[in-house]
Design a protein around this motif. Structure first.
Motif, PDB file in Angstrom:
ATOM      1  N   ALA A 134       2.380  -8.578 -13.019  1.00  0.00           N
ATOM      2  CA  ALA A 134       2.790  -7.175 -13.052  1.00  0.00           C
ATOM      3  C   ALA A 134       3.859  -6.907 -12.007  1.00  0.00           C
ATOM      4  O   ALA A 134       3.796  -7.409 -10.894  1.00  0.00           O
ATOM      5  CB  ALA A 134       1.588  -6.268 -12.792  1.00  0.00           C
ATOM      6  N   ALA A 135       4.852  -6.115 -12.388  1.00  0.00           N
ATOM      7  CA  ALA A 135       5.940  -5.775 -11.472  1.00  0.00           C
ATOM      8  C   ALA A 135       5.516  -4.598 -10.591  1.00  0.00           C
ATOM      9  O   ALA A 135       6.040  -3.499 -10.675  1.00  0.00           O
ATOM     10  CB  ALA A 135       7.200  -5.434 -12.252  1.00  0.00           C
ATOM     11  N   SER A 136       4.490  -4.822  -9.750  1.00  0.00           N
ATOM     12  CA  SER A 136       3.991  -3.765  -8.881  1.00  0.00           C
ATOM     13  C   SER A 136       5.084  -3.298  -7.939  1.00  0.00           C
ATOM     14  O   SER A 136       5.929  -4.079  -7.498  1.00  0.00           O
ATOM     15  CB  SER A 136       2.805  -4.290  -8.073  1.00  0.00           C
ATOM     16  N   SER A 137       5.052  -1.993  -7.597  1.00  0.00           N
ATOM     17  CA  SER A 137       6.038  -1.469  -6.651  1.00  0.00           C
ATOM     18  C   SER A 137       5.898  -2.154  -5.297  1.00  0.00           C
ATOM     19  O   SER A 137       6.863  -2.261  -4.539  1.00  0.00           O
ATOM     20  CB  SER A 137       5.854   0.043  -6.481  1.00  0.00           C
ATOM     21  N   LEU A 138       4.671  -2.671  -4.986  1.00  0.00           N
ATOM     22  CA  LEU A 138       4.493  -3.387  -3.730  1.00  0.00           C
ATOM     23  C   LEU A 138       5.301  -4.680  -3.688  1.00  0.00           C
ATOM     24  O   LEU A 138       5.584  -5.205  -2.620  1.00  0.00           O
ATOM     25  CB  LEU A 138       3.012  -3.708  -3.516  1.00  0.00           C
ATOM     26  N   LEU A 139       5.657  -5.175  -4.864  1.00  0.00           N
ATOM     27  CA  LEU A 139       6.416  -6.424  -4.922  1.00  0.00           C
ATOM     28  C   LEU A 139       7.910  -6.178  -5.129  1.00  0.00           C
ATOM     29  O   LEU A 139       8.660  -7.120  -5.311  1.00  0.00           O
ATOM     30  CB  LEU A 139       5.866  -7.313  -6.042  1.00  0.00           C
ATOM     31  N   ARG A 140       8.324  -4.901  -5.100  1.00  0.00           N
ATOM     32  CA  ARG A 140       9.747  -4.580  -5.263  1.00  0.00           C
ATOM     33  C   ARG A 140      10.304  -4.150  -3.917  1.00  0.00           C
ATOM     34  O   ARG A 140       9.976  -3.072  -3.413  1.00  0.00           O
ATOM     35  CB  ARG A 140       9.941  -3.479  -6.312  1.00  0.00           C
ATOM     36  N   PRO A 141      11.149  -4.976  -3.303  1.00  0.00           N
ATOM     37  CA  PRO A 141      11.670  -4.654  -1.968  1.00  0.00           C
ATOM     38  C   PRO A 141      12.346  -3.288  -1.887  1.00  0.00           C
ATOM     39  O   PRO A 141      12.362  -2.676  -0.818  1.00  0.00           O
ATOM     40  CB  PRO A 141      12.687  -5.780  -1.712  1.00  0.00           C
ATOM     41  N   ALA A 142      12.869  -2.805  -2.982  1.00  0.00           N
ATOM     42  CA  ALA A 142      13.602  -1.539  -2.953  1.00  0.00           C
ATOM     43  C   ALA A 142      12.729  -0.366  -2.519  1.00  0.00           C
ATOM     44  O   ALA A 142      13.247   0.643  -2.012  1.00  0.00           O
ATOM     45  CB  ALA A 142      14.219  -1.252  -4.325  1.00  0.00           C
ATOM     46  N   VAL A 143      11.402  -0.471  -2.711  1.00  0.00           N
ATOM     47  CA  VAL A 143      10.530   0.659  -2.362  1.00  0.00           C
ATOM     48  C   VAL A 143       9.739   0.426  -1.072  1.00  0.00           C
ATOM     49  O   VAL A 143       8.990   1.303  -0.641  1.00  0.00           O
ATOM     50  CB  VAL A 143       9.540   0.962  -3.511  1.00  0.00           C
ATOM     51  N   HIS A 144       9.914  -0.753  -0.461  1.00  0.00           N
ATOM     52  CA  HIS A 144       9.103  -1.064   0.715  1.00  0.00           C
ATOM     53  C   HIS A 144       9.376  -0.102   1.869  1.00  0.00           C
ATOM     54  O   HIS A 144       8.443   0.310   2.577  1.00  0.00           O
ATOM     55  CB  HIS A 144       9.361  -2.503   1.161  1.00  0.00           C
ATOM     56  N   ARG A 145      10.640   0.252   2.085  1.00  0.00           N
ATOM     57  CA  ARG A 145      10.952   1.156   3.192  1.00  0.00           C
ATOM     58  C   ARG A 145      10.308   2.518   2.965  1.00  0.00           C
ATOM     59  O   ARG A 145       9.788   3.134   3.908  1.00  0.00           O
ATOM     60  CB  ARG A 145      12.471   1.290   3.348  1.00  0.00           C
ATOM     61  N   ARG A 146      10.339   2.992   1.714  1.00  0.00           N
ATOM     62  CA  ARG A 146       9.723   4.287   1.419  1.00  0.00           C
ATOM     63  C   ARG A 146       8.212   4.237   1.672  1.00  0.00           C
ATOM     64  O   ARG A 146       7.628   5.175   2.229  1.00  0.00           O
ATOM     65  CB  ARG A 146      10.015   4.682  -0.034  1.00  0.00           C
ATOM     66  N   ARG A 420      17.100  -1.885   6.437  1.00  0.00           N
ATOM     67  CA  ARG A 420      16.323  -2.147   5.230  1.00  0.00           C
ATOM     68  C   ARG A 420      14.994  -2.763   5.670  1.00  0.00           C
ATOM     69  O   ARG A 420      14.943  -3.564   6.608  1.00  0.00           O
ATOM     70  CB  ARG A 420      17.088  -3.117   4.318  1.00  0.00           C
ATOM     71  N   ALA A 421      13.901  -2.397   5.012  1.00  0.00           N
ATOM     72  CA  ALA A 421      12.582  -2.938   5.332  1.00  0.00           C
ATOM     73  C   ALA A 421      12.033  -3.660   4.109  1.00  0.00           C
ATOM     74  O   ALA A 421      12.152  -3.164   2.990  1.00  0.00           O
ATOM     75  CB  ALA A 421      11.625  -1.832   5.756  1.00  0.00           C
ATOM     76  N   GLU A 422      11.441  -4.835   4.337  1.00  0.00           N
ATOM     77  CA  GLU A 422      10.874  -5.602   3.223  1.00  0.00           C
ATOM     78  C   GLU A 422       9.601  -6.302   3.685  1.00  0.00           C
ATOM     79  O   GLU A 422       9.549  -6.874   4.779  1.00  0.00           O
ATOM     80  CB  GLU A 422      11.885  -6.630   2.713  1.00  0.00           C
ATOM     81  N   PHE A 423       8.577  -6.241   2.827  1.00  0.00           N
ATOM     82  CA  PHE A 423       7.338  -6.956   3.115  1.00  0.00           C
ATOM     83  C   PHE A 423       7.549  -8.437   2.786  1.00  0.00           C
ATOM     84  O   PHE A 423       7.983  -8.778   1.686  1.00  0.00           O
ATOM     85  CB  PHE A 423       6.182  -6.417   2.277  1.00  0.00           C
ATOM     86  N   GLU A 424       7.228  -9.303   3.743  1.00  0.00           N
ATOM     87  CA  GLU A 424       7.349 -10.745   3.543  1.00  0.00           C
ATOM     88  C   GLU A 424       6.005 -11.406   3.828  1.00  0.00           C
ATOM     89  O   GLU A 424       5.177 -10.874   4.570  1.00  0.00           O
ATOM     90  CB  GLU A 424       8.425 -11.341   4.452  1.00  0.00           C
ATOM     91  N   ALA A 425       5.809 -12.587   3.220  1.00  0.00           N
ATOM     92  CA  ALA A 425       4.530 -13.288   3.368  1.00  0.00           C
ATOM     93  C   ALA A 425       4.750 -14.737   3.777  1.00  0.00           C
ATOM     94  O   ALA A 425       5.741 -15.373   3.391  1.00  0.00           O
ATOM     95  CB  ALA A 425       3.751 -13.235   2.058  1.00  0.00           C
ATOM     96  N   GLU A 426       3.804 -15.241   4.564  1.00  0.00           N
ATOM     97  CA  GLU A 426       3.720 -16.665   4.886  1.00  0.00           C
ATOM     98  C   GLU A 426       2.278 -17.065   4.569  1.00  0.00           C
ATOM     99  O   GLU A 426       1.341 -16.641   5.246  1.00  0.00           O
ATOM    100  CB  GLU A 426       4.043 -16.908   6.357  1.00  0.00           C
ATOM    101  N   THR A 427       2.090 -17.849   3.506  1.00  0.00           N
ATOM    102  CA  THR A 427       0.727 -18.164   3.068  1.00  0.00           C
ATOM    103  C   THR A 427       0.078 -19.262   3.896  1.00  0.00           C
ATOM    104  O   THR A 427      -1.152 -19.362   3.930  1.00  0.00           O
ATOM    105  CB  THR A 427       0.741 -18.591   1.588  1.00  0.00           C
ATOM    106  N   ASN A 428       0.879 -20.083   4.568  1.00  0.00           N
ATOM    107  CA  ASN A 428       0.341 -21.118   5.444  1.00  0.00           C
ATOM    108  C   ASN A 428       1.184 -21.162   6.707  1.00  0.00           C
ATOM    109  O   ASN A 428       2.418 -21.051   6.652  1.00  0.00           O
ATOM    110  CB  ASN A 428       0.364 -22.498   4.768  1.00  0.00           C
ATOM    111  N   LEU A 436       7.188 -11.571  -1.155  1.00  0.00           N
ATOM    112  CA  LEU A 436       5.807 -11.676  -1.630  1.00  0.00           C
ATOM    113  C   LEU A 436       5.716 -12.427  -2.946  1.00  0.00           C
ATOM    114  O   LEU A 436       4.897 -13.331  -3.120  1.00  0.00           O
ATOM    115  CB  LEU A 436       5.213 -10.271  -1.801  1.00  0.00           C
ATOM    116  N   ARG A 437       6.556 -12.058  -3.915  1.00  0.00           N
ATOM    117  CA  ARG A 437       6.461 -12.644  -5.252  1.00  0.00           C
ATOM    118  C   ARG A 437       6.744 -14.147  -5.233  1.00  0.00           C
ATOM    119  O   ARG A 437       6.139 -14.909  -5.993  1.00  0.00           O
ATOM    120  CB  ARG A 437       7.433 -11.936  -6.201  1.00  0.00           C
TER     121      ARG A 437
END
Length: 561
Positions: A134-146, A420-428, A436-437
């Protein structure tokens, strides 16, 4: 929240009408029963891609309609108003999609035709879908700052940044306008000086050319005027009209003094008095005529006056042609050119003031953008800690979610700040951070979305959250943790979750069973009561054969929930 979902002739579904309630609703059923088809249908109504392959075999079209009840202050109303869609805040809102075997797909909002893009934009504001694909808004960098700003409560800082940016743009535009005008005026300064000097020397008056033209036309007839005046004077002198009228007046007065005529009435006395009055009026008119003719003789109608008028008129017309305007418009042209000359001569002072004002506006915006950026970074630290607390119970303890900031280019920074703000992940640990995606695996995405969504709490406008198999590949304590978080979210949101986990299903407020119906392989949805719900959870625990131990375990899960 979503009030109703109506599906017609969509893949395996012939007809399905459901009314989700408040709180948390679980959707369960065997693999292939059609749970994902229901979500795909909802995605179509929310503006997802339309493909004719979704039309049920033998049908002419597929349709899906989703009805919502957004709050009066929900941003979807402003979106629709801006796009000219008639919709009243506080009323129900229906999004509908029609896919036809022949012809293009169609989209509707409250039965009004709209574009698929607008349907998708409205759908994003109403529903968030979290899942493996699913293209969740949480996975779309464009909305992360909002989302970060909503989490931080940065409304006042955002408003200040937007206001100072607007003032900054206005100051820049003013400086550019003065700069352009001063540059243009400076280049033509010499011409302006000469032209303004020429206008000042001539000093044209408003409407002067028209008056001079009329006077010239009169003066050009001066010779004829003089001849006519002389003829009129001679005629009066030769006729000696005044002496004749005086003689007639005396004769009439004698009649009026005769016995029987003085002060008496009757035709003859009255006629005599009328004759006297008429002769008297004639003598008055004659004197006025002589006076008027004498005045004509004194008017300046000689050729010298004509030459002066013509010279002035021709000078005005020549300057008007030079400046490309009517002669009567020279005063306005003079005023305009004088102002341009003043700007050219004093432009540096005005330009300096405009530049100073622009620098001050720029400084105010930088201060507001800096304050907003600092608030975002402070909120990011709190959000990262909140997400970390959610990850461990979801069997994602080795993963780290951070908020990465990237400075915006000068031409991109503005009303919403300078980064610009973006959620990033490091799984290990040591693997490196990424989007994230791209970093999270398919089985982890839904759980990562759940963790982030729980940490964000009230951030986001969607009142309906859908989680598609957030519990895939996990069980036991992790599944229970997922159920707890879905329950937590459902306190302020409508939550629907497709699940294979009995722990998650038991935590729900309502339970829907999706199963195949009939030989045709259709899909049926049933709302389970307490008894049938325990039986379904027992099936999820034990598999094909439901045992008494599974029923007992299902009962305990429901009691614990």
């Amino acid at each position: 929240m979503m009030l109703a979902l109506s599906i017609r002739d969509f893949v395996l579904i012939s007809r399905l009408d459901v009314s989700p309630g408040e709180g948390f609703t679980a959707l369960t059923g065997e693999t292939g029963a059609g749970k994902s088809i229901i979500l795909d249908a909802l995605s179509l109504a929310l503006g997802g891609a339309a493909d004719r392959s979704v039309i049920r075999h033998g049908a002419a079209q597929a349709s899906v309609a989703a009805e919502f009840a957004p709050a009066p202050d929900h941003p979807v109303w402003a979106l629709l108003s801006g796009q000219g869609v008639e919709a009243s805040p506080g009323e129900a809102l229906t999004l509908k999609r029609l896919v036809r075997a022949e012809g293009p797909a169609r989209a509707f909002i409250n039965d009004q035709p709209v574009g698929a893009a607008l349907l998708a934009e409205a759908g994003d504001l109403l529903v968030e879908v979290h899942g493996q694909h699913a293209a969740s808004s949480l996975l779309r960098p464009a909305v992360h700052r909002r989302l970060l700003d909503q989490f931080a409560g940065n409304e006042a800082l955002l408003a200040a940044c937007a206001a100072t940016h607007a003032a900054r743009v206005e100051a820049r535009s003013a400086r550019e306008a003065i700069e352009a005008a001063a540059q243009s005026a400076s280049e033509e300064r010499t011409w302006l000086q000469e032209t303004v000097g020429e206008l000042a020397k001539l000093a044209p008056q408003v409407g002067e050319a028209t008056r001079l033209a009329e006077m010239r036309a009169q003066l050009m007839q001066s010779e004829r005027v003089l001849e006519a005046v002389a003829e009129a004077t001679a005629a009066l002198e030769e006729a000696d009209a005044e002496a004749a009228l005086a003689k007639a007046s005396r004769a009439a007065e004698r009649i009026c003094r005769l016995p029987g005529f003085d002060g008496t009435s009757g035709p003859l006395p009255e006629a005599a008095r009328a004759a006297c009055e008429a002769i008297e009026r004639a003598m008055i008119e004659l004197r006025e005529a002589e006076t008027a003719i004498a005045a004509l003789e004194r008017l300046p109608v000689d050729s010298g006056d004509l030459e002066g008028v013509e010279g002035r008129l021709f000078a005005l017309r020549a300057l008007g042609r030079k400046l490309g305007c009517e002669a009567d418009l020279l005063p306005a042209r003079w005023e305009d050119l004088a102002a341009r000359l003043e700007l050219a001569e004093a432009g540096e002072a005005g330009l300096g003031a405009a530049r100073k004002a622009e620098r001050a506006a720029e400084a105010r915006w930088h201060s507001a953008a800096h304050a907003l950026g600092e608030a975002r970074r402070a909120a990011a630290s709190r959000l990262e800690a909140a997400i970390a607390a959610e990850l461990a119970p979801l069997k994602l303890g080795r993963a780290t979610i951070r908020v990465a900031f990237t400075p915006l280019a000068p031409d991109e920074a503005g009303a919403a700040g300078a980064e610009r703000a973006e959620f990033e992940a490091e799984t290990n640990a040591g693997a490196g951070f990424g989007p994230l995606r791209k970093v999270a695996s398919g089985g982890e995405l839904a759980r990562v979305s759940l963790a982030v969504k729980c940490a964000l709490a009230e951030a986001g406008s969607a009142a309906t959250l859908i989680f598609d198999e957030a519990d895939q590949g996990v069980g036991g304590a992790v599944a229970a943790a997922i159920g707890e978080r879905l329950v937590r979210l459902s306190a302020t949101r409508q939550v629907l979750a497709v699940t294979h986990s009995p722990q998650v299903a038991a935590a729900a407020d309502a339970h829907w069973l999706v199963e195949k119906a009939g030989k045709a392989g259709g899909t049926r949805l049933t709302t389970l009561d307490a008894g049938t719900r325990q039986e379904e959870i027992a099936r999820m625990l034990s598999g094909a054969e439901i045992t008494d131990e599974a029923r007992a375990a299902a009962g305990r899960l429901l009691e614990d929930a």
